[in-house]
Enzyme design. Structure first.
Site, PDB file in Angstrom:
ATOM      1  N   GLN A  12     -18.599  67.413  27.894  1.00  0.00           N
ATOM      2  CA  GLN A  12     -17.446  67.089  28.746  1.00  0.00           C
ATOM      3  C   GLN A  12     -16.187  67.729  28.178  1.00  0.00           C
ATOM      4  OE1 GLN A  12     -17.658  62.587  29.866  1.00  0.00           O
ATOM      5  NE2 GLN A  12     -18.836  62.857  28.010  1.00  0.00           N
ATOM      6  N   HIS A  54     -16.867  69.968  32.456  1.00  0.00           N
ATOM      7  CA  HIS A  54     -15.486  69.777  32.914  1.00  0.00           C
ATOM      8  C   HIS A  54     -14.652  71.052  32.796  1.00  0.00           C
ATOM      9  CE1 HIS A  54     -15.836  65.100  32.298  1.00  0.00           C
ATOM     10  NE2 HIS A  54     -16.494  65.549  33.340  1.00  0.00           N
ATOM     11  N   GLY A  62     -20.173  60.730  20.864  1.00  0.00           N
ATOM     12  CA  GLY A  62     -18.711  60.803  20.917  1.00  0.00           C
ATOM     13  C   GLY A  62     -18.127  60.721  22.315  1.00  0.00           C
ATOM     14  N   THR A  63     -18.744  59.926  23.169  1.00  0.00           N
ATOM     15  CA  THR A  63     -18.161  59.733  24.501  1.00  0.00           C
ATOM     16  C   THR A  63     -18.089  58.244  24.811  1.00  0.00           C
ATOM     17  OG1 THR A  63     -18.350  60.198  26.877  1.00  0.00           O
ATOM     18  CG2 THR A  63     -20.413  60.091  25.647  1.00  0.00           C
ATOM     19  N   SER A  64     -16.996  57.858  25.496  1.00  0.00           N
ATOM     20  CA  SER A  64     -16.853  56.440  25.859  1.00  0.00           C
ATOM     21  C   SER A  64     -17.777  56.075  27.012  1.00  0.00           C
ATOM     22  CB  SER A  64     -15.393  56.140  26.214  1.00  0.00           C
ATOM     23  OG  SER A  64     -14.962  57.015  27.242  1.00  0.00           O
ATOM     24  N   ASN A  72     -21.914  57.025  17.870  1.00  0.00           N
ATOM     25  CA  ASN A  72     -20.498  56.723  18.116  1.00  0.00           C
ATOM     26  C   ASN A  72     -20.083  55.650  17.117  1.00  0.00           C
ATOM     27  OD1 ASN A  72     -18.007  55.766  19.394  1.00  0.00           O
ATOM     28  ND2 ASN A  72     -18.726  56.822  21.233  1.00  0.00           N
TER      29      ASN A  72
HETATM   30  P1  OAD Z   1     -12.934  59.318  25.269  1.00  0.00           P
HETATM   31  O1  OAD Z   1     -11.604  59.496  24.642  1.00  0.00           O
HETATM   32  O2  OAD Z   1     -13.020  58.451  26.472  1.00  0.00           O
HETATM   33  O3  OAD Z   1     -13.965  58.751  24.221  1.00  0.00           O
HETATM   34  C1  OAD Z   1     -14.095  59.302  22.937  1.00  0.00           C
HETATM   35  C2  OAD Z   1     -15.210  58.580  22.210  1.00  0.00           C
HETATM   36  O4  OAD Z   1     -15.388  59.219  20.961  1.00  0.00           O
HETATM   37  C3  OAD Z   1     -14.932  57.101  21.939  1.00  0.00           C
HETATM   38  O5  OAD Z   1     -16.076  56.340  22.348  1.00  0.00           O
HETATM   39  C4  OAD Z   1     -14.761  57.041  20.405  1.00  0.00           C
HETATM   40  O6  OAD Z   1     -15.283  55.831  19.847  1.00  0.00           O
HETATM   41  C5  OAD Z   1     -15.605  58.228  19.978  1.00  0.00           C
HETATM   42  N1  OAD Z   1     -15.218  58.820  18.684  1.00  0.00           N
HETATM   43  C6  OAD Z   1     -13.982  58.884  18.093  1.00  0.00           C
HETATM   44  N2  OAD Z   1     -14.063  59.550  16.926  1.00  0.00           N
HETATM   45  C7  OAD Z   1     -15.362  59.930  16.769  1.00  0.00           C
HETATM   46  C8  OAD Z   1     -16.083  60.670  15.771  1.00  0.00           C
HETATM   47  N3  OAD Z   1     -15.481  61.160  14.680  1.00  0.00           N
HETATM   48  N4  OAD Z   1     -17.422  60.848  15.957  1.00  0.00           N
HETATM   49  C9  OAD Z   1     -18.039  60.371  17.062  1.00  0.00           C
HETATM   50  N5  OAD Z   1     -17.415  59.680  18.025  1.00  0.00           N
HETATM   51  C10 OAD Z   1     -16.094  59.462  17.893  1.00  0.00           C
HETATM   52  O7  OAD Z   1     -13.495  60.794  25.570  1.00  0.00           O
HETATM   53  P2  OAD Z   1     -14.657  61.241  26.570  1.00  0.00           P
HETATM   54  O8  OAD Z   1     -15.730  60.228  26.642  1.00  0.00           O
HETATM   55  O9  OAD Z   1     -15.019  62.628  26.192  1.00  0.00           O
HETATM   56  O10 OAD Z   1     -12.246  64.259  31.619  1.00  0.00           O
HETATM   57  O11 OAD Z   1     -13.885  61.286  27.948  1.00  0.00           O
HETATM   58  C11 OAD Z   1     -14.568  61.669  29.104  1.00  0.00           C
HETATM   59  C12 OAD Z   1     -13.645  62.406  30.038  1.00  0.00           C
HETATM   60  O12 OAD Z   1     -12.488  61.608  30.316  1.00  0.00           O
HETATM   61  C13 OAD Z   1     -13.050  63.679  29.480  1.00  0.00           C
HETATM   62  O13 OAD Z   1     -13.926  64.790  29.606  1.00  0.00           O
HETATM   63  C14 OAD Z   1     -11.831  63.870  30.303  1.00  0.00           C
HETATM   64  C15 OAD Z   1     -11.305  62.454  30.300  1.00  0.00           C
HETATM   65  O14 OAD Z   1     -10.517  62.076  31.353  1.00  0.00           O
HETATM   66  C16 OAD Z   1     -11.577  65.187  32.311  1.00  0.00           C
HETATM   67  O15 OAD Z   1     -10.564  65.706  31.870  1.00  0.00           O
HETATM   68  C17 OAD Z   1     -12.189  65.533  33.633  1.00  0.00           C
END
Ligand code: OAD
Length: 246
Positions: free
Chosen positions: A101, A123, A191-193, A217
């Site tokens: 993503q 994305h 690493g995705t929420s 995560n």
């Molecule tokens: P988020 O910011 O929603 O989630 C990030 C995740 O990474 C969280 O669950 C954290 O706990 C985890 N995290 C933080 N540090 C970490 C580490 N060192 N190792 C592993 N995990 C870690 O980001 P996304 O899930 O990527 O979309 O967000 C999804 C989409 O929402 C993005 O692609 C973007 C956004 O709006 C668009 O722009 C279309």
């Protein structure tokens, strides 16, 4: 499932699908979206920057934000997690599929998609623009030569080549990812929420076909109750646990 069993399952699988989110790039110094203090969405409202309406209203503001992120990601380096996923592709070859993503291009720079497997950027990415008239995609000039809003070689204004709220994902990339997750014996979700669909739904394609889904995560997520096993760690160290020595 124990971490040892998760490692064994990953090691034995010939078809592996991986979904990554902003957390895999956190260790490269790129902010996530939803982390309470440092995430992009703690500082901005998504609808003010990442929506067709926002762009229509103020293209200069939206381009400023994307140009700044473009500069930042080029200055960053792939981290341990990016490098280990490129290694996992070298181990699995054609059976490996990585759907990200992230728009930062760090998986490609670490070597993903170059050892027989596939990398798809669900994305879009920050390093190219899209002609607003023809839809063609062109690389952006280097950050210090970038004048915003940029013009395509066809002479039309370009928009950022990213998917905004309310827009559809590139159809082929999504269909290929859905197939790869349905066929995967093991899927990793790193690493995705897990709140943004359709990307988050990929895990269910694997689960519905009886495959194993391993989440990596440091925090619990929306997907945690559904997955086979959750490893609570940062992405690089968690991949070390799951993959063993390089
Ligand atoms: P988020 O910011 O929603 O989630 C990030 C995740 O990474 C969280 O669950 C954290 O706990 C985890 N995290 C933080 N540090 C970490 C580490 N060192 N190792 C592993 N995990 C870690 O980001 P996304 O899930 O990527 O979309 O967000 C999804 C989409 O929402 C993005 O692609 C973007 C956004 O709006 C668009 O722009 C279309």
């Amino acid at each position: 499932m124990t971490p040892e069993q998760a490692r064994a399952a990953l090691n034995a699988a010939s078809r592996v699908a991986v979904l990554t989110g902003a957390g895999v790039s956190a260790e490269s110094g790129i902010p996530t979206f939803r982390d309470a203090q440092t995430g992009h969405w703690a500082r901005f409202r998504p609808e003010d920057l990442a929506s067709p309406g926002a762009y229509h209203q103020n293209p200069a503001l939206v381009w400023d934000w994307y140009a700044g992120r473009y500069r930042d990601v080029l200055a960053a380096q792939p981290g341990g997690a990016h490098l280990r996923l490129a290694e996992l592709e070298r181990r699995k070859g054609q059976g490996f599929f990585l759907a990200t993503q992230n728009v930062d291009g760090l998986h490609g720079r670490a070597g993903s998609g170059q050892a027989g497997g596939r990398l798809v950027e669900l994305h879009g990415n920050l390093v190219s623009g899209r002609d607003e008239v023809t839809g063609e995609i062109f690389p952006l000039p280097a950050p210090d030569e970038l004048v915003t809003p940029p013009t395509s070689p066809r002479g039309h204004r370009m928009r950022p080549n990213v998917v905004w709220f309310g827009e559809f994902l590139p159809e082929d990339a999504l269909a290929d990812a859905q197939l790869a997750f349905a066929q995967a014996e093991v899927a990793l979700v790193i690493g995705t929420s897990g709140v943004v669909y359709p990307a988050a739904g990929l895990a269910f394609k694997t689960l519905n076909r009886g495959g194993v889904v391993i989440e990596l995560n440091p925090e619990a997520t929306e997907l945690t109750p559904h997955v086979t096993f959750s490893l609570r760690d940062v992405a690089s160290r968690g991949l070390d646990t799951l993959m063993g020595p390089a």
